[in-house]
Scaffold this motif. Structure first.
Motif, PDB file in Angstrom:
ATOM      1  N   MET A  65      81.570  15.247 142.135  1.00 10.00           N
ATOM      2  CA  MET A  65      81.352  15.322 140.972  1.00 10.00           C
ATOM      3  C   MET A  65      81.898  14.588 139.727  1.00 10.00           C
ATOM      4  O   MET A  65      82.585  13.821 140.561  1.00 10.00           O
ATOM      5  N   ASP A  66      81.976  14.576 138.470  1.00  7.69           N
ATOM      6  CA  ASP A  66      81.608  13.441 138.015  1.00  7.69           C
ATOM      7  C   ASP A  66      83.213  14.373 136.500  1.00  7.69           C
ATOM      8  O   ASP A  66      82.880  15.209 136.308  1.00  7.69           O
ATOM      9  N   TYR A  67      84.336  13.735 137.205  1.00  7.88           N
ATOM     10  CA  TYR A  67      85.560  14.341 136.417  1.00  7.88           C
ATOM     11  C   TYR A  67      86.108  13.616 134.798  1.00  7.88           C
ATOM     12  O   TYR A  67      86.321  14.346 134.227  1.00  7.88           O
ATOM     13  N   GLY A  68      84.941  12.842 134.713  1.00  3.21           N
ATOM     14  CA  GLY A  68      85.501  11.890 133.603  1.00  3.21           C
ATOM     15  C   GLY A  68      84.492  12.592 132.476  1.00  3.21           C
ATOM     16  O   GLY A  68      85.061  13.025 131.268  1.00  3.21           O
ATOM     17  N   THR A  69      83.881  13.747 132.595  1.00  2.00           N
ATOM     18  CA  THR A  69      82.864  14.741 131.345  1.00  2.00           C
ATOM     19  C   THR A  69      83.683  16.050 131.610  1.00  2.00           C
ATOM     20  O   THR A  69      83.183  17.185 131.270  1.00  2.00           O
ATOM     21  N   SER A  70      84.282  16.662 132.577  1.00  2.00           N
ATOM     22  CA  SER A  70      85.062  17.314 132.142  1.00  2.00           C
ATOM     23  C   SER A  70      85.896  17.738 131.697  1.00  2.00           C
ATOM     24  O   SER A  70      86.702  16.823 131.239  1.00  2.00           O
ATOM     25  N   GLY A  71      86.075  18.955 130.884  1.00  2.00           N
ATOM     26  CA  GLY A  71      87.202  19.049 130.142  1.00  2.00           C
ATOM     27  C   GLY A  71      86.806  18.918 128.493  1.00  2.00           C
ATOM     28  O   GLY A  71      85.895  19.047 128.351  1.00  2.00           O
ATOM     29  N   GLY A  72      88.098  19.149 127.674  1.00  2.00           N
ATOM     30  CA  GLY A  72      87.826  19.096 126.329  1.00  2.00           C
ATOM     31  C   GLY A  72      87.747  17.502 125.798  1.00  2.00           C
ATOM     32  O   GLY A  72      87.233  16.754 126.007  1.00  2.00           O
ATOM     33  N   PRO A  73      86.701  17.563 125.162  1.00  2.00           N
ATOM     34  CA  PRO A  73      86.447  16.275 124.067  1.00  2.00           C
ATOM     35  C   PRO A  73      87.126  15.174 123.730  1.00  2.00           C
ATOM     36  O   PRO A  73      88.334  16.137 123.375  1.00  2.00           O
ATOM     37  N   LYS A  74      87.382  13.784 124.180  1.00  2.03           N
ATOM     38  CA  LYS A  74      88.625  13.135 123.688  1.00  2.03           C
ATOM     39  C   LYS A  74      88.784  12.886 122.649  1.00  2.03           C
ATOM     40  O   LYS A  74      88.045  12.716 121.481  1.00  2.03           O
ATOM     41  N   THR A  75      89.909  12.797 121.765  1.00  3.56           N
ATOM     42  CA  THR A  75      90.003  12.746 120.257  1.00  3.56           C
ATOM     43  C   THR A  75      90.222  11.640 120.138  1.00  3.56           C
ATOM     44  O   THR A  75      90.765  10.203 121.343  1.00  3.56           O
ATOM     45  N   GLY A  76      90.651  10.880 118.584  1.00  2.97           N
ATOM     46  CA  GLY A  76      90.729   9.655 118.694  1.00  2.97           C
ATOM     47  C   GLY A  76      92.087   9.125 118.687  1.00  2.97           C
ATOM     48  O   GLY A  76      93.135   9.897 118.139  1.00  2.97           O
TER      49      GLY A  76
END
Length: 59
Positions: free
Chosen positions: A1-12
């Protein structure tokens, strides 16, 4: 499982939260323009006089 792609988008993270009213390059403070020493001294003297008057009123 790719945990980096889960969750909301990163903000600046490096963006300022707001813009300053006298930021470099704005209409009030253009690039390459420096206030003269006479303007600075006049502003400092006016502030000192105002502070002196406020100090006498508060007593």
């Amino acid at each position: 499982m790719d945990y980096g792609t889960s969750g909301g988008p990163k903000t600046g993270k490096k963006n300022p939260r707001h813009t300053e009213h006298n930021a470099k390059g704005s209409k009030e403070n253009p690039f390459g323009q420096r206030p003269s020493k006479a303007d600075l001294l006049a502003r400092m003297k006016a502030t000192a006089e105002k502070n002196k008057q406020n100090a006498t009123v508060e007593r």
